[in-house]
Design a protein around this motif. Structure first.
Motif, PDB file in Angstrom:
ATOM      1  N   GLY A  11       0.819  -1.209   0.000  1.00 52.12           N
ATOM      2  CA  GLY A  11       0.000   0.000   0.000  1.00 52.12           C
ATOM      3  C   GLY A  11       0.854   1.260   0.000  1.00 52.12           C
ATOM      4  O   GLY A  11       0.564   2.211  -0.731  1.00 52.12           O
ATOM      5  N   ILE A  12       1.906   1.260   0.814  1.00 52.83           N
ATOM      6  CA  ILE A  12       2.760   2.451   0.907  1.00 52.83           C
ATOM      7  C   ILE A  12       3.393   2.755  -0.454  1.00 52.83           C
ATOM      8  O   ILE A  12       3.513   3.915  -0.858  1.00 52.83           O
ATOM      9  CB  ILE A  12       3.823   2.258   2.012  1.00 52.83           C
ATOM     10  CG1 ILE A  12       3.153   2.417   3.387  1.00 52.83           C
ATOM     11  CG2 ILE A  12       4.973   3.252   1.863  1.00 52.83           C
ATOM     12  CD1 ILE A  12       4.016   2.026   4.564  1.00 52.83           C
ATOM     13  N   GLY A  64       1.078  10.519  -3.756  1.00 53.60           N
ATOM     14  CA  GLY A  64       1.289  11.749  -2.977  1.00 53.60           C
ATOM     15  C   GLY A  64       0.838  11.660  -1.529  1.00 53.60           C
ATOM     16  O   GLY A  64       0.747  12.662  -0.840  1.00 53.60           O
ATOM     17  N   GLY A  65       0.546  10.444  -1.043  1.00 48.52           N
ATOM     18  CA  GLY A  65       0.181  10.277   0.372  1.00 48.52           C
ATOM     19  C   GLY A  65      -1.041   9.390   0.529  1.00 48.52           C
ATOM     20  O   GLY A  65      -1.597   8.900  -0.459  1.00 48.52           O
ATOM     21  N   GLY A  66      -1.448   9.182   1.795  1.00 47.68           N
ATOM     22  CA  GLY A  66      -2.611   8.342   2.033  1.00 47.68           C
ATOM     23  C   GLY A  66      -2.785   8.034   3.510  1.00 47.68           C
ATOM     24  O   GLY A  66      -2.070   8.567   4.361  1.00 47.68           O
ATOM     25  N   LEU A 117       6.425  11.056   3.927  1.00 45.55           N
ATOM     26  CA  LEU A 117       5.694  10.408   2.831  1.00 45.55           C
ATOM     27  C   LEU A 117       4.245  10.897   2.722  1.00 45.55           C
ATOM     28  O   LEU A 117       3.553  10.574   1.760  1.00 45.55           O
ATOM     29  CB  LEU A 117       5.687   8.886   3.018  1.00 45.55           C
ATOM     30  CG  LEU A 117       7.054   8.196   3.132  1.00 45.55           C
ATOM     31  CD1 LEU A 117       6.888   6.692   3.216  1.00 45.55           C
ATOM     32  CD2 LEU A 117       7.937   8.562   1.939  1.00 45.55           C
ATOM     33  N   GLY A 118       3.778  11.593   3.756  1.00 44.80           N
ATOM     34  CA  GLY A 118       2.375  12.039   3.735  1.00 44.80           C
ATOM     35  C   GLY A 118       1.413  10.865   3.935  1.00 44.80           C
ATOM     36  O   GLY A 118       0.244  10.946   3.557  1.00 44.80           O
ATOM     37  N   ILE A 119       1.933   9.805   4.529  1.00 47.30           N
ATOM     38  CA  ILE A 119       1.085   8.621   4.769  1.00 47.30           C
ATOM     39  C   ILE A 119       0.930   8.447   6.279  1.00 47.30           C
ATOM     40  O   ILE A 119       1.920   8.411   7.014  1.00 47.30           O
ATOM     41  CB  ILE A 119       1.721   7.353   4.158  1.00 47.30           C
ATOM     42  CG1 ILE A 119       1.855   7.507   2.641  1.00 47.30           C
ATOM     43  CG2 ILE A 119       0.899   6.110   4.522  1.00 47.30           C
ATOM     44  CD1 ILE A 119       2.693   6.415   1.984  1.00 47.30           C
ATOM     45  N   LEU A 133     -10.706   8.196  10.016  1.00 47.52           N
ATOM     46  CA  LEU A 133      -9.247   8.032   9.885  1.00 47.52           C
ATOM     47  C   LEU A 133      -8.789   8.078   8.424  1.00 47.52           C
ATOM     48  O   LEU A 133      -7.656   8.456   8.129  1.00 47.52           O
ATOM     49  CB  LEU A 133      -8.803   6.713  10.532  1.00 47.52           C
ATOM     50  CG  LEU A 133      -8.879   6.679  12.059  1.00 47.52           C
ATOM     51  CD1 LEU A 133      -8.604   5.266  12.578  1.00 47.52           C
ATOM     52  CD2 LEU A 133      -7.911   7.679  12.691  1.00 47.52           C
ATOM     53  N   LEU A 134      -9.674   7.682   7.512  1.00 47.18           N
ATOM     54  CA  LEU A 134      -9.326   7.718   6.086  1.00 47.18           C
ATOM     55  C   LEU A 134      -9.481   9.125   5.501  1.00 47.18           C
ATOM     56  O   LEU A 134      -8.908   9.434   4.459  1.00 47.18           O
ATOM     57  CB  LEU A 134     -10.214   6.741   5.300  1.00 47.18           C
ATOM     58  CG  LEU A 134      -9.997   5.252   5.603  1.00 47.18           C
ATOM     59  CD1 LEU A 134     -11.109   4.423   4.979  1.00 47.18           C
ATOM     60  CD2 LEU A 134      -8.640   4.774   5.108  1.00 47.18           C
TER      61      LEU A 134
END
Ligand SMILES: NC(=O)c1ccc[n+]([C@@H]2O[C@H](COP(=O)([O-])OP(=O)(O)OC[C@H]3O[C@@H](n4cnc5c(N)ncnc54)[C@H](O)[C@@H]3O)[C@@H](O)[C@H]2O)c1
Length: 250
Positions: free
Chosen positions: A120-121, A128-130, A173-175, A228-229
């Motif tokens: 997923g990462i 651009g993130g997640g 990473l914006g994750i 959270l999403l």
């Protein structure tokens, strides 16, 4: 506008219980949902009803994770959210547990979550993130005697989540990565447990009994998952969110 509008979100174990509730609430919020499960027939039928996509997947199979991500990249070009939800909960204490049960439980929960986060990462980085939500349990925090392997696996998911969250933040990473810890929620998993351990039927007609026992509904957890999403939780990272109405029943 919902905080998940147009987000591409993968939910594993989405053919039942908590995963299905997540998929339902996400599609209601305008997300593009990819549901996966080992149960092809049930999952495909439900996805059609919801207007989601379904892919058959055993989360313990690393190569299948790569195929699933390739399909998502091809169909949507990005991944914004991942819910590592698929799970099993065999009943066995330390004296009754077999090595086979132990390994299978760790494979589905720990390997599955690890493979999912890694794959997923990779796609989220390119997007651009997640946000990753790992389904743990109050079993991770208290250790439930009849769920030895399950408690160990959920404890591992809790600490894996924190290590991933810190890594992603340090690497910018914006994750985000968080774990959710439900107590007992009325799903087929808990209905089976309550039947086996207490000989109580928790079908729909047992609403009063369910409430008296303090067992929650799948949507009680799904609302937290959707939060959270969404970008509303942009400062919530590496945390463990308990949803048990102050008590865990089983
Ligand atoms: N129901 C609860 O009270 C509760 C509490 C805490 C945590 N959880 C966790 O929430 C998650 C969902 O549980 P639930 O109660 O909805 O259970 P459930 O049994 O209703 O649904 C689990 C789904 O996962 C799927 N699945 C099982 N093994 C799989 C695999 N190897 N690959 C892909 N899919 C697989 C099943 O086919 C099923 O559709 C699990 O991780 C569970 O441990 C549930």
């Amino acid at each position: 506008m919902s905080g998940v509008q147009n987000k591409v979100v993968l939910v594993t174990g989405a053919a039942s219980g908590l995963g299905l509730a997540d998929a339902q609430l996400l599609t209601e919020g305008g997300a593009k949902v990819v549901m996966t499960d080992v149960d092809q027939e049930r999952g495909a039928g439900l996805a059609t009803q919801l207007g989601a996509t379904f892919l058959q997947q055993d989360v313990a199979d690393e190569s299948r994770w790569l195929e699933v991500m390739a399909v998502i990249e091809q169909q949507h070009g990005r991944l914004d959210g991942l819910v590592n939800n698929a799970g099993i909960a065999p009943i066995a204490d330390i004296e009754k547990s077999t090595t086979e049960t132990w390994r299978k439980t760790l494979a589905v929960h720990l390997d599955g979550t690890y493979f999912g986060c890694q794959a997923g990462i990779k796609l989220m980085k390119a997007s651009g993130g997640g946000s990753i939500v790992n389904m743990s349990s109050t079993a991770a925090l208290i250790g439930i005697p009849d769920y030895l392997a399950y408690s160990a696996a959920k404890g591992g998911i809790r600490s894996m989540t924190k290590a991933i969250a810190v890594h992603c933040r340090r690497e910018k990473l914006g994750i985000r990565c968080n774990s959710v810890h439900p107590g007992s929620i009325n799903t087929p998993m808990v209905q089976n447990a309550v039947k086996q351990l207490m000989n109580i039927d928790l079908d729909d007609s047992a609403e009063k009994k369910r409430k008296a026992m303090g067992i929650g509904e799948p949507r009680d957890v799904a609302h937290m998952v959707v939060y959270l999403l969404s970008d509303d939780s942009k400062h919530v990272n590496g945390t463990e969110l308990v949803i048990d109405n102050a008590d865990t029943v089983v």
